[in-house]
Design a protein around this motif. Sequence first.
Motif, short mmCIF file in Angstrom:
data_model
loop_
_atom_site.label_atom_id
_atom_site.label_comp_id
_atom_site.label_asym_id
_atom_site.label_seq_id
_atom_site.Cartn_x
_atom_site.Cartn_y
_atom_site.Cartn_z
N GLU A 237 -0.90 110.42 99.77
CA GLU A 237 -2.16 109.24 99.85
C GLU A 237 -2.34 109.84 101.25
O GLU A 237 -3.68 110.12 101.69
CB GLU A 237 -2.19 107.88 100.56
CG GLU A 237 -3.23 107.59 100.90
CD GLU A 237 -4.08 106.66 99.40
OE1 GLU A 237 -3.97 107.81 98.72
OE2 GLU A 237 -3.84 105.33 99.15
N PHE A 238 -1.15 110.66 102.15
CA PHE A 238 -1.71 111.69 103.40
C PHE A 238 -1.91 113.00 102.74
O PHE A 238 -2.03 113.64 103.84
CB PHE A 238 -0.30 111.36 104.28
CG PHE A 238 -0.04 110.02 104.31
CD1 PHE A 238 -1.09 109.11 104.92
CD2 PHE A 238 1.49 109.64 104.55
CE1 PHE A 238 -0.66 107.96 105.32
CE2 PHE A 238 1.33 108.43 104.77
CZ PHE A 238 0.43 107.58 105.01
N GLY A 239 -2.07 113.75 101.18
CA GLY A 239 -2.20 115.14 101.48
C GLY A 239 -3.74 115.26 101.27
O GLY A 239 -3.57 116.53 101.26
N MET A 240 -4.67 114.21 102.15
CA MET A 240 -6.00 114.77 102.31
C MET A 240 -6.11 115.08 103.68
O MET A 240 -6.60 114.92 104.53
CB MET A 240 -7.33 114.27 101.98
CG MET A 240 -7.32 114.53 100.02
SD MET A 240 -8.54 115.72 100.57
CE MET A 240 -10.07 114.79 100.24
N SER A 241 -4.88 114.98 104.44
CA SER A 241 -4.77 114.67 105.80
C SER A 241 -5.58 115.22 106.74
O SER A 241 -6.07 115.67 107.78
CB SER A 241 -3.42 114.43 106.49
OG SER A 241 -2.63 115.27 105.93
N TRP A 242 -5.24 117.00 105.89
CA TRP A 242 -6.41 117.61 106.95
C TRP A 242 -7.72 117.64 107.38
O TRP A 242 -8.05 117.46 108.06
CB TRP A 242 -6.15 119.02 106.51
CG TRP A 242 -7.03 119.97 105.17
CD1 TRP A 242 -8.02 119.97 105.51
CD2 TRP A 242 -6.76 119.15 104.07
NE1 TRP A 242 -9.08 120.49 103.91
CE2 TRP A 242 -8.06 119.73 102.93
CE3 TRP A 242 -5.85 118.97 103.13
CZ2 TRP A 242 -8.12 120.26 101.96
CZ3 TRP A 242 -6.04 119.15 102.06
CH2 TRP A 242 -7.24 119.50 101.17
N CYS A 243 -8.29 116.42 106.42
CA CYS A 243 -9.40 115.94 107.12
C CYS A 243 -9.69 114.82 106.98
O CYS A 243 -11.08 114.21 106.34
CB CYS A 243 -10.57 116.70 105.90
SG CYS A 243 -9.80 116.69 104.30
N ALA A 244 -8.72 114.14 107.25
CA ALA A 244 -8.66 112.66 106.70
C ALA A 244 -9.72 111.97 108.54
O ALA A 244 -9.92 110.94 107.96
CB ALA A 244 -7.95 111.89 105.67
N GLY A 245 -8.52 112.74 109.74
CA GLY A 245 -9.09 112.96 110.72
C GLY A 245 -8.65 111.25 111.26
O GLY A 245 -8.15 110.65 112.22
N PHE A 246 -7.03 110.69 110.85
CA PHE A 246 -5.29 110.02 110.88
C PHE A 246 -4.98 110.43 111.73
O PHE A 246 -4.50 111.18 112.32
CB PHE A 246 -5.10 110.05 109.97
CG PHE A 246 -5.19 109.80 108.95
CD1 PHE A 246 -5.95 109.12 107.92
CD2 PHE A 246 -4.70 110.15 107.30
CE1 PHE A 246 -6.45 108.57 107.04
CE2 PHE A 246 -5.02 110.14 106.04
CZ PHE A 246 -6.03 109.39 106.14
N GLY A 247 -5.18 109.23 113.15
CA GLY A 247 -4.22 109.61 114.55
C GLY A 247 -3.38 109.11 114.40
O GLY A 247 -2.83 108.84 114.33
N GLY A 248 -2.54 109.05 115.77
CA GLY A 248 -1.20 108.51 115.89
C GLY A 248 -0.71 107.40 115.92
O GLY A 248 -0.02 106.68 115.09
N SER A 249 -2.47 106.74 116.28
CA SER A 249 -2.06 104.90 115.70
C SER A 249 -2.52 105.02 114.40
O SER A 249 -2.06 103.12 114.32
CB SER A 249 -3.25 104.11 116.60
OG SER A 249 -4.95 104.39 116.46
N PHE A 250 -3.47 105.76 113.47
CA PHE A 250 -3.18 104.52 112.58
C PHE A 250 -1.69 105.51 111.50
O PHE A 250 -0.78 104.35 111.41
CB PHE A 250 -3.55 106.61 111.61
CG PHE A 250 -3.74 106.55 110.22
CD1 PHE A 250 -4.40 105.75 109.23
CD2 PHE A 250 -2.85 106.92 109.22
CE1 PHE A 250 -4.48 105.37 108.11
CE2 PHE A 250 -2.88 107.15 107.83
CZ PHE A 250 -3.92 106.31 107.28
N TYR A 251 -0.68 106.51 112.07
CA TYR A 251 0.45 106.08 111.37
C TYR A 251 1.27 105.61 112.35
O TYR A 251 1.71 104.57 111.56
CB TYR A 251 1.10 107.78 111.67
CG TYR A 251 0.37 109.11 111.40
CD1 TYR A 251 0.58 108.92 109.64
CD2 TYR A 251 -0.77 109.42 111.09
CE1 TYR A 251 -0.01 109.53 108.46
CE2 TYR A 251 -1.12 110.85 110.87
CZ TYR A 251 -0.62 110.64 109.29
OH TYR A 251 -1.49 111.86 107.95
N THR A 252 1.33 104.90 113.59
CA THR A 252 2.06 104.22 114.03
C THR A 252 2.40 102.82 113.13
O THR A 252 2.73 101.97 112.53
CB THR A 252 2.28 103.65 115.06
OG1 THR A 252 1.74 104.99 115.79
CG2 THR A 252 2.93 102.20 116.20
N SER A 253 0.92 102.44 112.91
CA SER A 253 0.38 101.28 112.65
C SER A 253 1.09 100.83 110.62
O SER A 253 1.40 99.98 110.20
CB SER A 253 -0.73 100.87 112.18
OG SER A 253 -1.70 100.99 114.17
#
Length: 304
Positions: A237-253
């Motif tokens: 699901e993180f395969g598009m992360s280069w243009c998804a704008g996921f921040g640190g708090s996204f991954y932590t949660s």
Amino acid sequence: SLPSMPCLPRIGFTKRRPFPMAALSDDPVQEWILTEGKATQITGIRPVGGGCINLANRYDTDAGSFFVKTNRSIGPSMFEAEAIGLDAMYETRTIRVPKPFKVGPLRNGGSYIIMEYIEFGSSRSNQSVLGRKLAEMHKAGKSDKGFGFPVNNTVGSRLSYTFQIKMEILFTGQRLIKNMAPLFEDIVIEPCLLHGDLWSGNITSDKNGEPVILDPACYCKLQYIFVPLTDGHNEAEFGMSWCAGFGGSFYTSYFEVMPKRPGFEKRRDLYLLYHYLNHYNLFGSGYRSSAISIIDDYLRMLNA
Ligand code: ADP
């Protein structure tokens, strides 16, 4: 929505007066809205911009608003795939997605989908809530069907046409596939429900600031390959992360709900690679060097 694609012109019209019931028989969208949709009156139809493939309209009625997409040339299978994807995500009751109501053919060819209209809020969704809810969806959407596609689709017939990956990538890519087992050592992968095209254009929030995800795996629609959703490894699901704008708090949660597995960082680029290759096919050579350097780095790392 699709990244970096010229959008097709939209034709829309506005009608503020209620539609006469006589129009019922020639328009299956109105017919559904005025019967199963439980409306007695359509008070307005307004075009919604932003999509790249289909015409989108908001239908306001005395039973609330509906979001309707129509396509004049493609039959219902594309929207059926979208509805199955939305429905599967909706049924997890985790992250908000529009509830799909109806898919069908238009009278003179083409097709439509009717779904819940969501009033979007102005703020970006809260990253921490987004991460948690996405993980909850992955957790709830454990698949008992194994990996792959839950619907019969047209992938096979179109694959050769779409996947025109150049030979250089094909050969090194195959070498990578043969040698990538160590990347998956010590983990058990349980297939789960994925959105499949999670980039910022498909992530928004509703009026209450709750995250909403839209348009599952839509990049495939462009080539009329319908991959509505994939049951797969949650890390994909993180395969598009280069243009998804996921921040640190996204991954932590996210990882609080779906704990990070050993080797996550090592596998990360592998899942990007799939999307880079896809973008290379769809949008041209801008993505070529990213794909090649990921493959080369892996081959070096794996001594392959
Ligand atoms: P396409 O299939 O052409 O890519 P999208 O699914 O991207 O179309 O939808 C077009 C636009 O309509 C989106 O950019 C979004 O702003 C809006 N939209 C999508 N789904 C909904 C919905 N359920 N409710 C309200 N607006 C929506």
